[in-house]
Design a protein around this motif. Sequence first.
Motif, short mmCIF file in Angstrom:
data_model
loop_
_atom_site.label_atom_id
_atom_site.label_comp_id
_atom_site.label_asym_id
_atom_site.label_seq_id
_atom_site.Cartn_x
_atom_site.Cartn_y
_atom_site.Cartn_z
N GLN A 49 -17.31 -38.99 51.10
CA GLN A 49 -16.53 -39.45 49.97
C GLN A 49 -17.34 -40.55 49.28
OE1 GLN A 49 -14.97 -40.61 47.12
NE2 GLN A 49 -13.36 -39.22 47.89
N LEU A 50 -17.72 -40.30 48.05
CA LEU A 50 -18.65 -41.19 47.36
C LEU A 50 -18.07 -42.57 47.07
CD1 LEU A 50 -20.32 -38.65 44.91
CD2 LEU A 50 -21.29 -39.65 47.00
N TYR A 51 -16.77 -42.73 47.23
CA TYR A 51 -16.17 -44.06 47.07
C TYR A 51 -16.78 -45.05 48.07
CZ TYR A 51 -12.56 -47.66 46.56
OH TYR A 51 -11.89 -48.84 46.33
N THR A 52 -17.28 -44.53 49.18
CA THR A 52 -17.97 -45.37 50.16
C THR A 52 -19.11 -46.16 49.50
OG1 THR A 52 -17.48 -43.73 51.88
CG2 THR A 52 -19.21 -45.34 52.37
N LEU A 53 -19.75 -45.55 48.51
CA LEU A 53 -20.90 -46.16 47.85
C LEU A 53 -20.54 -46.63 46.44
CD1 LEU A 53 -23.53 -43.50 48.97
CD2 LEU A 53 -23.05 -45.72 50.03
N ARG A 54 -19.31 -47.09 46.28
CA ARG A 54 -18.82 -47.47 44.95
C ARG A 54 -19.55 -48.66 44.34
NH1 ARG A 54 -15.74 -48.85 49.01
NH2 ARG A 54 -14.86 -50.94 49.27
N ASP A 55 -20.18 -49.50 45.17
CA ASP A 55 -20.94 -50.63 44.63
C ASP A 55 -22.32 -50.18 44.14
OD1 ASP A 55 -18.90 -52.44 45.10
OD2 ASP A 55 -19.62 -52.94 47.10
N GLU A 56 -22.89 -49.16 44.77
CA GLU A 56 -24.23 -48.71 44.44
C GLU A 56 -24.26 -47.61 43.39
OE1 GLU A 56 -24.02 -50.42 48.48
OE2 GLU A 56 -22.94 -48.79 47.47
N LEU A 57 -23.30 -46.69 43.49
CA LEU A 57 -23.34 -45.48 42.67
C LEU A 57 -23.36 -45.74 41.16
CD1 LEU A 57 -23.45 -42.43 43.10
CD2 LEU A 57 -20.96 -42.40 43.03
N PRO A 58 -22.48 -46.57 40.61
CA PRO A 58 -22.50 -46.78 39.16
C PRO A 58 -23.80 -47.38 38.64
CG PRO A 58 -20.43 -47.55 40.12
CD PRO A 58 -21.38 -47.30 41.25
N LYS A 59 -24.53 -48.10 39.50
CA LYS A 59 -25.78 -48.73 39.10
C LYS A 59 -26.95 -47.74 39.07
CE LYS A 59 -24.34 -53.00 41.40
NZ LYS A 59 -24.63 -53.92 42.54
N ASP A 60 -26.89 -46.73 39.94
CA ASP A 60 -28.01 -45.80 40.06
C ASP A 60 -27.49 -44.49 40.65
OD1 ASP A 60 -30.40 -44.47 40.34
OD2 ASP A 60 -31.22 -45.80 41.88
N VAL A 61 -26.94 -43.64 39.79
CA VAL A 61 -26.34 -42.40 40.26
C VAL A 61 -27.38 -41.49 40.91
CG1 VAL A 61 -25.13 -40.30 39.55
CG2 VAL A 61 -24.48 -42.50 38.56
N LYS A 62 -28.49 -41.30 40.24
CA LYS A 62 -29.52 -40.38 40.76
C LYS A 62 -30.09 -40.88 42.08
CE LYS A 62 -30.95 -38.53 36.27
NZ LYS A 62 -32.09 -38.34 35.32
N GLY A 63 -30.46 -42.15 42.13
CA GLY A 63 -31.06 -42.70 43.35
C GLY A 63 -30.08 -42.69 44.52
N THR A 64 -28.83 -43.00 44.24
CA THR A 64 -27.83 -43.02 45.29
C THR A 64 -27.60 -41.64 45.88
OG1 THR A 64 -26.71 -44.93 44.31
CG2 THR A 64 -25.43 -43.59 45.84
N LEU A 65 -27.48 -40.63 45.02
CA LEU A 65 -27.26 -39.27 45.51
C LEU A 65 -28.48 -38.73 46.26
CD1 LEU A 65 -25.24 -37.74 42.55
CD2 LEU A 65 -24.40 -38.47 44.79
N GLN A 66 -29.66 -39.16 45.87
CA GLN A 66 -30.85 -38.80 46.64
C GLN A 66 -30.76 -39.34 48.06
OE1 GLN A 66 -34.13 -40.35 44.36
NE2 GLN A 66 -34.19 -38.60 42.95
N LYS A 67 -30.31 -40.59 48.18
CA LYS A 67 -30.18 -41.21 49.50
C LYS A 67 -29.08 -40.54 50.33
CE LYS A 67 -31.94 -45.74 48.10
NZ LYS A 67 -31.62 -47.19 47.94
N ASP B 218 -15.48 -42.53 30.45
CA ASP B 218 -16.78 -42.75 31.09
C ASP B 218 -17.28 -41.55 31.88
OD1 ASP B 218 -16.89 -45.40 30.16
OD2 ASP B 218 -15.61 -46.07 31.80
N GLN B 219 -16.45 -40.49 31.98
CA GLN B 219 -16.83 -39.30 32.74
C GLN B 219 -17.12 -39.71 34.20
OE1 GLN B 219 -17.09 -35.98 30.74
NE2 GLN B 219 -15.66 -37.45 29.82
N PHE B 220 -18.25 -39.29 34.75
CA PHE B 220 -18.64 -39.68 36.11
C PHE B 220 -19.73 -40.74 36.01
CE2 PHE B 220 -17.07 -35.32 36.97
CZ PHE B 220 -16.17 -35.60 38.00
N TRP B 221 -19.34 -42.00 36.01
CA TRP B 221 -20.28 -43.12 35.99
C TRP B 221 -21.29 -42.98 34.84
CZ3 TRP B 221 -20.34 -39.76 40.36
CH2 TRP B 221 -19.29 -40.00 41.25
N GLY B 222 -20.79 -42.54 33.70
CA GLY B 222 -21.63 -42.40 32.52
C GLY B 222 -22.28 -41.04 32.35
N PHE B 223 -22.10 -40.17 33.32
CA PHE B 223 -22.68 -38.82 33.25
C PHE B 223 -21.57 -37.79 32.99
CE2 PHE B 223 -25.99 -41.06 35.47
CZ PHE B 223 -27.17 -40.46 35.02
#
Length: 290
Positions: free
Chosen positions: A36-54, A72-77
């Motif tokens: 559940q990506l909410y776990t990374l709610r502090d990181e994801l909006p700052k860097d969607v691509k990098g976070t999903l890679q990790k 805002d769709q999904f964090w700007g995407f």
Amino acid sequence: MITRRNFIVTTGLATTAVLARPSLAFSMSKKEIGLQLYTLRDELPKDVKGTLQKVAKAGYSTVETYGFSTKDQFWGFAPKELKKILDDNGLKAVSGHYNLGSFLYDGNTAEVSAAIEAAKTVESEFLTISWVDEPFRRNIEDYKKIAERLNQAAKMCKEAGLKLAYHNHDFEFERHNGVTGFQILLKETDKDLVFFELDLYWVIHSGNDPLKLFKENQGRFKMWHVKDKDKKNNDLNTEVGSGTIDFKSLFAEAKQSGMVHFFVEQENNFAINSFESVKSSCDFISKNLI
């Protein structure tokens, strides 16, 4: 469902193994570990691509989205853009959490339609309702109204090729004249249309037993949230396998539950940082539970 096991050529040997260990039938067919990506709610909006890679590098193959809005769709995407990022990392958003507040309260279907369109674009299987605000869940009649709206949204989802699920917290287990809100939702919703994402932490935190729920409502809990309870402070989460919840007994009854997807979630109390925590949970599940 993609597995990490090699195909067992010797059928007789495989059958013997399953008979010797019933839970193996589950582990052989369900190898996808979700987050559940909410776990990374502090990181994801700052860097969607990098976070999903990790997320992918940590061992996850499925995710559950959150936070979609028409603005805002999904964090700007846009959903189509997010789908490409997921594809590039070998990830599938099999479910998403959507806030359908206005629909649950006044029946306005605009939010439902927008959520359905987003979920279809990222090719999700489930559209999951994640929350009900406190003023709208105070009594039995409120929960009956919610159940009615869930049935309506579920029909819309089915017409669009999706499934509707409801995610619980602990407030659904509060009693109203001797009946819990969760009991009302289970009874008043169409079992062939409305499914449930059982948050194991919140069920146990509320003083209830997931195994009892599995037995009494077989097949209705198509998804789980897997998060552990801290040993020192049960109000906090911890990495899966580091806390007090006996996940082995729960995963052994996955078939009875009806579970087809599960997602690690950790909302707080990260040992080092959130990325290290989600990797630790994934490693434990891979080695001990599936």
